[in-house]
Design a protein around this motif. Structure first.
Motif, PDB file in Angstrom:
ATOM      1  N   THR A   1       0.872  -1.136  -0.035  1.00 30.39           N
ATOM      2  CA  THR A   1      -0.086   0.070  -0.088  1.00 30.39           C
ATOM      3  C   THR A   1       0.996   1.278   0.005  1.00 30.39           C
ATOM      4  OG1 THR A   1      -1.569  -1.165   1.418  1.00 30.39           O
ATOM      5  CG2 THR A   1      -1.835   1.040   1.209  1.00 30.39           C
ATOM      6  N   LEU A   2       1.993   1.229   0.806  1.00 29.28           N
ATOM      7  CA  LEU A   2       2.942   2.599   0.865  1.00 29.28           C
ATOM      8  C   LEU A   2       3.323   2.860  -0.547  1.00 29.28           C
ATOM      9  CD1 LEU A   2       4.815   1.789   4.262  1.00 29.28           C
ATOM     10  CD2 LEU A   2       2.931   3.565   3.878  1.00 29.28           C
ATOM     11  N   GLN A   3       3.853   1.691  -1.200  1.00 28.92           N
ATOM     12  CA  GLN A   3       4.590   1.797  -2.409  1.00 28.92           C
ATOM     13  C   GLN A   3       3.397   2.179  -3.408  1.00 28.92           C
ATOM     14  OE1 GLN A   3       7.909   1.761  -3.441  1.00 28.92           O
ATOM     15  NE2 GLN A   3       7.798   2.343  -1.440  1.00 28.92           N
ATOM     16  N   ILE A   4       2.273   1.737  -3.504  1.00 30.89           N
ATOM     17  CA  ILE A   4       1.141   2.352  -4.431  1.00 30.89           C
ATOM     18  C   ILE A   4       1.051   3.732  -4.181  1.00 30.89           C
ATOM     19  CG2 ILE A   4      -1.407   1.842  -5.053  1.00 30.89           C
ATOM     20  CD1 ILE A   4      -0.860  -1.168  -4.428  1.00 30.89           C
ATOM     21  N   GLN A   5       0.777   4.382  -2.844  1.00 33.77           N
ATOM     22  CA  GLN A   5       0.686   5.690  -2.611  1.00 33.77           C
ATOM     23  C   GLN A   5       1.916   6.227  -3.310  1.00 33.77           C
ATOM     24  OE1 GLN A   5       0.302   5.395   1.567  1.00 33.77           O
ATOM     25  NE2 GLN A   5      -1.941   5.048   1.541  1.00 33.77           N
ATOM     26  N   PHE A   6       3.121   5.781  -3.028  1.00 37.53           N
ATOM     27  CA  PHE A   6       4.179   6.548  -3.397  1.00 37.53           C
ATOM     28  C   PHE A   6       4.412   6.687  -4.827  1.00 37.53           C
ATOM     29  CE2 PHE A   6       8.402   8.674  -2.628  1.00 37.53           C
ATOM     30  CZ  PHE A   6       8.834   8.093  -3.510  1.00 37.53           C
ATOM     31  N   LEU A   7       3.869   5.599  -5.494  1.00 40.80           N
ATOM     32  CA  LEU A   7       3.975   5.773  -6.983  1.00 40.80           C
ATOM     33  C   LEU A   7       2.776   6.716  -7.474  1.00 40.80           C
ATOM     34  CD1 LEU A   7       4.520   1.669  -7.534  1.00 40.80           C
ATOM     35  CD2 LEU A   7       5.874   3.756  -8.741  1.00 40.80           C
ATOM     36  N   ASP A   8       1.609   6.585  -6.808  1.00 35.93           N
ATOM     37  CA  ASP A   8       0.413   7.470  -7.463  1.00 35.93           C
ATOM     38  C   ASP A   8       0.747   8.942  -7.020  1.00 35.93           C
ATOM     39  OD1 ASP A   8      -2.237   5.029  -6.781  1.00 35.93           O
ATOM     40  OD2 ASP A   8      -0.804   5.395  -8.593  1.00 35.93           O
ATOM     41  N   ASN A   9       1.457   9.313  -5.799  1.00 30.65           N
ATOM     42  CA  ASN A   9       1.382  10.645  -5.448  1.00 30.65           C
ATOM     43  C   ASN A   9       2.755  11.474  -5.864  1.00 30.65           C
ATOM     44  OD1 ASN A   9      -0.664  10.169  -3.988  1.00 30.65           O
ATOM     45  ND2 ASN A   9       0.056   9.766  -1.978  1.00 30.65           N
ATOM     46  N   ILE A  10       3.612  10.416  -6.007  1.00 28.59           N
ATOM     47  CA  ILE A  10       5.012  11.141  -6.450  1.00 28.59           C
ATOM     48  C   ILE A  10       5.624  10.577  -7.925  1.00 28.59           C
ATOM     49  CG2 ILE A  10       7.213  11.505  -5.727  1.00 28.59           C
ATOM     50  CD1 ILE A  10       6.157  11.633  -2.768  1.00 28.59           C
TER      51      ILE A  10
END
Ligand SMILES: Cc1nc2ccc(C(=O)NCC(C)C)cc2n2c(-c3cc(OC(C)(C)C)ccc3Cl)nnc12
Ligand SMILES: [Mg+2]
Ligand SMILES: [Zn+2]
Length: 343
Positions: A283-292
């Motif tokens: 989840t943290l990586q999906i957020q990082f990929l989506d947001n940044i």
């Protein structure tokens, strides 16, 4: 301090036989993590020379070799923020310059090209594998030095870069006229400071305006573009295949969780990303990929259509994490964490 790099080391590097030639490394999909550790210094030298920087700025080959070896020694053996990460960052700068023809199409000047490559090599010098907030919270020496201005680690990385350049026999900029030297150092400072995640969000809004109509002749616009490229280089593992992206996440969370363990021992509670008991990596990586990550390469591909493949690679890695998520959640209660380690 000078004994850290011997004349034999320099001679060895100058004679370096490379198993690939530089054109093998010039494709956007090439992963620098596939190269043997002991060949990275040699390829760094070859990349600088391939760009003709030593000719343009009359840099003696021996000086360039000694500078590279000092920079290499300036990195600690942390899981992620080490010499190999610096090398990957330099390599991606090389890919952008070559594949987007940045100097030929005058997106950047030759001096900016030199500052860009040097900034990538030095951008994480002497990293300890801990974040800026960790420095401030635990009151480290670096926090005492820099916390009033923010970007604690990045200011330290820049200070280390200046220290390298001031080391006898390492100053690759000493062949440049005084006023260009100052401009180059000023640019290196801005580019290294641009790799602070905390400032990325504010600057990114500015960079999105660049998209409207980019004016190559305006120095401040070229500087914003170079800052965008710096973050792209820093994150470039995300543009490679799944095995690279997954392994990089593995290394980053190794650092993060070690910091979280230290914070627990020191009596403060770590943020979720740093807490091995709470962090859920997919989840943290999906957020990082989506947001940044994806917005960043998305902006670059809007300015440079030939960079579209980078966005596609990031989206594939995002898919990888959704698959890992299904696998993880199936196995998570049975310690699915091992899935992250290499089979
Ligand atoms: C795969 C991947 N996941 C990451 C997940 C979270 C974070 C993070 O720092 N979260 C905030 C803290 C307070 C919990 C960084 C991540 N990260 C980076 C990275 C990027 C950086 O900044 C720029 C280059 C400006 C974006 C600076 C440092 C790093 Cl380590 N490089 N790869 C990654
Ligand atoms: Mg950094
Ligand atoms: Zn970095």
């Amino acid at each position: 301090y000078h004994m850290k790099v011997s004349d034999e080391d320099v001679a060895l590097l100058l004679a370096c036989p490379s198993s690939h030639n530089i054109s093998d490394l010039s494709d956007l999909t090439f992963s620098p993590r596939s190269l043997p550790h002991e060949e990275m210094a040699c390829y760094t030298l070859l990349m600088f020379e391939d760009l003709g920087l030593h000719v343009l700025f009359n840099i003696k080959r021996e000086t360039l070799a000694r500078f590279i070896l000092f920079v290499k020694k300036g990195y600690r053996d942390t899981p992620y923020h080490n010499w190999r990460h610096a090398f990957c960052t330099v390599h991606f700068a090389f890919l952008l310059i070559k594949n987007l023809d940045l100097v030929k199409h005058e997106y950047i000047t030759p001096l900016e090209c030199l500052a860009f490559m040097v900034s990538c090599a030095c951008h994480d010098l002497d990293h300890r594998g801990t974040t800026n907030s960790f420095q401030t919270q635990s009151g480290t020496v670096l926090a005492n030095l820099y916390s009033s201005d923010g970007s604690v680690m990045e200011r330290h990385h820049f200070a280390q870069a200046v220290c390298m350049l001031n080391t006898q026999g390492c100053n690759i900029l000493d062949g440049i006229p005084r006023e260009q030297y100052t401009k180059c150092l000023d640019l290196i400072r801005d580019l290294i400071l641009a790799t602070d995640l905390a400032t990325h969000f504010t600057v990114f809004k500015e960079q999105q305006k660049l998209l409207v109509e980019f004016q190559k002749h305006k120095e401040d616009q070229r500087r914003l573009l170079l800052c965008l490229f710096m973050t792209a280089c820093d994150l470039s593992d995300q543009t490679k295949d799944w095995s690279v992206a997954r392994q990089t996440a593995n290394l980053i969370y190794k650092e993060f969780f070690t910091q979280g363990d230290m914070e627990k021992t020191m009596g403060s509670s770590p943020s979720e990303s740093m807490d091995r008991d709470r962090a859920y990596i997919p989840t943290l990586q999906i957020q990082f990929l989506d947001n940044i990550v994806i917005p960043l390469y998305g902006l670059i591909s809007q300015l440079f259509p030939e960079a579209e493949c980078l966005v596609e690679a990031c989206k594939l890695n995002r898919e990888g994490w959704t698959v890992a998520d299904t696998l993880f959640s199936a196995q998570w209660d049975r310690g699915g964490y091992e899935l992250l380690s290499d089979p």
